[in-house]
Design a protein around this motif. Structure first.
Motif, PDB file in Angstrom:
ATOM      1  N   MET A 152       0.827  -1.206   0.000  1.00  0.00           N
ATOM      2  CA  MET A 152       0.000   0.000   0.000  1.00  0.00           C
ATOM      3  C   MET A 152       0.862   1.256   0.000  1.00  0.00           C
ATOM      4  SD  MET A 152      -1.011   2.614   2.250  1.00  0.00           S
ATOM      5  CE  MET A 152      -0.736   1.908   3.879  1.00  0.00           C
ATOM      6  N   ALA A 153       1.901   1.258   0.848  1.00  0.00           N
ATOM      7  CA  ALA A 153       2.775   2.431   0.936  1.00  0.00           C
ATOM      8  C   ALA A 153       3.489   2.692  -0.384  1.00  0.00           C
ATOM      9  CB  ALA A 153       3.797   2.230   2.059  1.00  0.00           C
ATOM     10  N   ALA A 154       3.993   1.628  -1.016  1.00  0.00           N
ATOM     11  CA  ALA A 154       4.685   1.804  -2.306  1.00  0.00           C
ATOM     12  C   ALA A 154       3.726   2.317  -3.366  1.00  0.00           C
ATOM     13  CB  ALA A 154       5.306   0.474  -2.740  1.00  0.00           C
ATOM     14  N   HIS A 155       2.481   1.825  -3.328  1.00  0.00           N
ATOM     15  CA  HIS A 155       1.483   2.269  -4.308  1.00  0.00           C
ATOM     16  C   HIS A 155       1.169   3.754  -4.128  1.00  0.00           C
ATOM     17  CE1 HIS A 155      -1.872   2.144  -7.044  1.00  0.00           C
ATOM     18  NE2 HIS A 155      -2.703   2.537  -6.093  1.00  0.00           N
ATOM     19  N   LEU A 156       0.935   4.181  -2.875  1.00  0.00           N
ATOM     20  CA  LEU A 156       0.657   5.595  -2.627  1.00  0.00           C
ATOM     21  C   LEU A 156       1.844   6.469  -3.011  1.00  0.00           C
ATOM     22  CD1 LEU A 156      -1.240   5.594   0.794  1.00  0.00           C
ATOM     23  CD2 LEU A 156      -2.167   6.010  -1.475  1.00  0.00           C
ATOM     24  N   ALA A 157       3.050   5.992  -2.721  1.00  0.00           N
ATOM     25  CA  ALA A 157       4.242   6.763  -3.107  1.00  0.00           C
ATOM     26  C   ALA A 157       4.306   6.922  -4.622  1.00  0.00           C
ATOM     27  CB  ALA A 157       5.503   6.067  -2.594  1.00  0.00           C
ATOM     28  N   GLY A 158       3.940   5.864  -5.358  1.00  0.00           N
ATOM     29  CA  GLY A 158       3.935   5.941  -6.810  1.00  0.00           C
ATOM     30  C   GLY A 158       2.933   6.962  -7.316  1.00  0.00           C
ATOM     31  N   ILE A 159       1.736   6.988  -6.709  1.00  0.00           N
ATOM     32  CA  ILE A 159       0.725   7.971  -7.106  1.00  0.00           C
ATOM     33  C   ILE A 159       1.235   9.392  -6.869  1.00  0.00           C
ATOM     34  CG2 ILE A 159      -1.575   8.865  -6.569  1.00  0.00           C
ATOM     35  CD1 ILE A 159      -2.411   6.010  -5.891  1.00  0.00           C
ATOM     36  N   ALA A 160       1.846   9.599  -5.694  1.00  0.00           N
ATOM     37  CA  ALA A 160       2.340  10.938  -5.359  1.00  0.00           C
ATOM     38  C   ALA A 160       3.448  11.382  -6.307  1.00  0.00           C
ATOM     39  CB  ALA A 160       2.845  10.956  -3.913  1.00  0.00           C
ATOM     40  N   ILE A 161       4.356  10.455  -6.615  1.00  0.00           N
ATOM     41  CA  ILE A 161       5.465  10.813  -7.511  1.00  0.00           C
ATOM     42  C   ILE A 161       4.935  11.143  -8.900  1.00  0.00           C
ATOM     43  CG2 ILE A 161       7.545   9.948  -8.646  1.00  0.00           C
ATOM     44  CD1 ILE A 161       8.050   8.263  -6.118  1.00  0.00           C
TER      45      ILE A 161
END
Length: 777
Positions: free
Chosen positions: A322-331
């Motif tokens: 989940m954290a990696a996915h949210l980081a990808g969206i933010a980037i």
């Protein structure tokens, strides 16, 4: 028979309502003990209700206990005893919370219990942190009821506490996710978002520390993103580490594009070259997950460090994913914003600064030179016969030629100089701090012209292109940006008149050309006085319904001698001279009057869209003037949309916002025209009370062939959707463009694909076609 407890005072509070589970547990325990006495009256062991009650509550995982009025434990189940660090019931009886816990925590407990004893009212469902955390953040839900003797007197309290840590963790996760998504939507800084994301995961997984690394633009190194609880020295040592097949957890994860779980850093060969770096910090495990884009491109890594040798369990793996996915969206969101911001200040094709950025910076450059005795040289440059290249080799070859030319010009100037693409094949050069020597200046400029004219290969064909250049020097040939641009522009057109492929420096002779401009200005004034203007209307179509919902009013000049003149031939002069204000007022009135006439004739209700110039918009009380025009004509304000350019708004954001809110209060709709070609701040954009973004035709014309234009257009549509704005694309000419725009979520289109601009009578005929019935706005 079981004893009836419904009238017993010790149950009165419970039966009055409260924690049903607690009541049922105590009632069931009592009934079971009483039933055992009835069934086995001769067996004192089995009949001992206290034995059975104790046995039952010791099998309950919740904390169950009773205390006297002084807070001393009377009884407690085994889990209560054990979690307080004691071995047997004897160890806890007689003790108070002050004997077991820190003073401030014990006082909080005592206060709650005192209130229950004094009021006789139970307290249910208190959420509190556990005193003993067992190595992780634990939460309890506690209920406390009065303990009464047979006569009903309160002699203490009974408490039950249930571990709700998992539920609280789930709530915290949901709240954290919502907060993080809100940060993304609001465009918060990426490092701030990373920090909040890491802190959330660290709070949910005990004894770990998080890190986010970003993949460098060249795709070879990992750069520090955020690590709020890692040592700064360690972060500095891994900043810039190269990715590879054996580069620790993060470098390997980025290299493979897949998760890398290292349970023991000192045993795993992936860390062989990095163990000495991590050894002083006593980390033993590192789990790294690549951060992917939607296209599965690696953007960075999300890593968790542990001081224990371990691997994540399934629940922890889900949190990491989940954290990696949210980081990808933010980037990706940040990259889209950066691209749009760059696009607002730079030419999309060549990457050069655009006119907006030039005008933003050139005034400072000139001011810095004032009084220094040095020159600033401004040159307008136009490629010769560029249209021929486009016509013979195609637009792709023309674009490549422009890129090569831009690269050569950048290589020919210093960092303190500026190379700007104005549009098409026109460029501006600003050379700062040159000596006041004409020969030196001309030599520098001729070197640039020679670099441009050097042979090049475009699509396998040899080309050589020349340029015409007009030059004006600050301060001798212009003391302001406007004067320099005007004089250099005149000099460039003089170079073209002399056969192209040459350089001309502004002279007083060229100033005579300004006289001709005055004559044109006089003609324009006459056109206003003689009512020589008229409007054409281009339909705007809803992509979902296929219906015309609006018409953009487009100005034409019906010159008595030269015939129909397009606005491109006179609007720049009108803007420059201020005549755009009365012309714009005429357009506003004529457009509103025509729209009202169509409505009165029973034609479908539609919106009329009117372009607003910067000079109009800056007029004092202009919003009040618009309201007066609408009232005079009798047109409902909701049928008027005003199109504002980005550069118009950004000239004075506070003033523009005030005027826009005044117009919004009237009921007029607002749109941003030519979006993507200006230089609006994204942080300011979300404050604009606009309803629609209009994608500039320059991004639409090469869709779907141009990948960059597709990406930019899709990014603009996505940005608008996130801001709750509608999107209209102008310059739409082909079915392929329509298909791409519809698939990307664009709401509306305008262009030759549906209709050219039409005279009012022809537009009226179009509206009378049954299929064109417009939805009421």
């Amino acid at each position: 028979m079981a004893k009836n407890t419904s009238r017993n005072p010790r149950y009165a509070a419970l039966n009055a309502g409260g924690n049903e589970n607690t009541r049922r547990l105590i009632d069931a325990s009592t009934r079971l003990a009483e039933e055992m006495s009835r069934i086995f009256p001769a067996d004192p062991d089995i009949a001992d209700r206290h034995y059975w009650l104790e046995t039952i509550i010791n099998h309950v995982p919740d904390y169950i206990y009773a205390k006297d009025t002084d807070g001393r434990f009377l009884i407690a189940n085994q889990v209560t005893v054990a979690d307080n660090g004691l071995e047997s019931l004897r160890d806890i009886i007689g003790k108070t919370d002050f004997d077991l816990h820190p003073q401030h925590l014990a006082m909080a407990i005592a206060e709650v219990e005192r209130r229950v004893i004094e009021t006789g009212e139970p307290i249910f469902g208190i959420e509190e942190r556990a005193m003993v955390t067992k190595g992780r953040d634990r939460w309890l839900m506690t209920s406390k009821v009065p303990l009464r003797n047979k006569s009903g007197k309160i002699v203490g309290i009974v408490g039950v506490s249930r571990d709700i840590s998992d539920r609280k963790a789930a709530e915290r996760l949901l709240e954290g996710q919502a907060h993080l998504l809100e940060m993304i939507a609001n465009g918060r800084p990426l490092d701030e978002f990373f920090r909040e994301l890491i802190l959330l995961i660290e709070a949910l997984i005990p004894r770990i520390r998080g890190s986010i690394l970003m993949l460098s633009p060249d795709g070879h190194r990992l750069l520090h993103g955020a690590a709020p609880n890692l040592d700064e020295t360690y972060c500095g040592m891994i900043h810039g580490v190269e990715i590879g097949p054996k580069a620790g957890s993060c470098g390997t994860a980025a290299w493979r594009g897949e998760q890398v779980i290292v349970a023991d850093i000192f045993e795993d060969p992936l860390w062989e070259d990095y163990r000495e770096i991590v050894r002083p910090y006593e980390f033993r495990a590192c789990w790294s997950t690549p951060i992917h884009s939607r296209e599965r491109k690696v953007l960075g890594t999300f890593a968790l460090y542990s001081e224990a040798v371990c691997v994540p369990d399934e629940q922890q793996k889900e949190l990491i994913a989940m954290a990696a996915h949210l980081a990808g969206i933010a980037i990706e969101r940040k990259q889209a914003e950066d691209r749009i911001s760059f696009m607002a200040h730079h030419d999309a094709l060549t990457g050069l600064p655009n006119r907006a950025l030039f005008e933003e910076q050139v005034a400072e450059a000139l001011e810095a030179l004032r009084g220094t005795g040095q020159w600033a040289v401004l040159a307008f440059l136009d490629l010769d016969n560029f249209k021929l290249v486009n016509d013979t080799l195609g637009h792709a070859a023309g674009d490549e030629l422009l890129k090569v030319t831009a690269t050569r010009m950048r290589a020919s100037v210093r960092k303190s100089d500026m190379v700007v693409r104005v549009g098409g094949d026109e460029f501006i050069l600003l050379l700062n701090g040159l000596p006041c020597e004409r020969d030196v200046v001309l030599a520098r400029l001729e070197d640039i012209r020679a670099a441009i004219a050097a042979p090049m290969q475009i699509n396998g064909r040899g080309l050589q292109v020349s340029c015409s250049m007009g030059v004006a020097c600050f301060p001798n040939q212009g003391k302001t940006v406007g004067e320099l641009l005007a004089n250099a522009d005149m000099a460039m057109y003089r170079a073209k008149e002399l056969g192209r492929n040459n350089l001309q420096v502004f002279t007083e002779e060229m100033a005579d050309k300004a006289h001709e401009k005055l004559l044109k200005q006089a003609e324009l004034r006459q056109a206003i006085a003689q009512d020589e203007f008229l409007l054409h209307f281009q339909p705007q179509v809803n992509l979902e319904t296929g219906r015309v919902f609006a018409a953009e009013a487009l100005l034409r000049w019906r010159h008595p001698e030269r015939g129909m003149i397009s606005p491109g031939d006179f609007i720049p002069l009108a803007e420059e001279t201020g005549l755009i204000v009365p012309i714009g007022d005429w357009v506003l009135r004529a457009a509103c009057r025509q729209c009202k006439a169509w409505h009165d004739d029973g034609l479908p209700l539609l919106i009329v869209s009117v372009n607003v110039s910067a000079r109009q918009f800056r007029e004092r009380n202009w919003a009040a003037h618009v309201a007066a025009v609408l009232a005079e004509i009798g047109l409902d304000p909701r049928f008027l949309e005003l199109e504002l350019t980005e550069s118009l708004i950004m000239q004075d954001v506070p003033g523009a916002l005030a005027t826009m809110h005044e117009l919004e209060a009237i009921g007029v709709h607002l749109a941003i025209d030519d979006f993507g070609t200006g230089y609006s701040s994204l942080s300011a954009l979300k404050r604009f009370p606009v309803r629609r973004l209009k994608i500039d035709r320059s991004f639409v014309e090469d869709i779907p062939a141009d990948v960059d234009d597709k990406a930019i257009t899709a990014a603009i549509i996505s940005l608008a959707q996130n801001l709750g704005l509608r999107v209209i694309a102008e310059g739409v000419e082909t079915q392929a463009q329509v298909d791409f725009l519809r698939h990307s979520g664009c709401d509306e289109i305008q262009g030759y694909f549906f209709s050219r601009p039409l005279a009012s009578a022809d537009f009226e005929a179009l509206l009378r076609q049954p299929a064109m019935t417009a939805d009421a706005p």
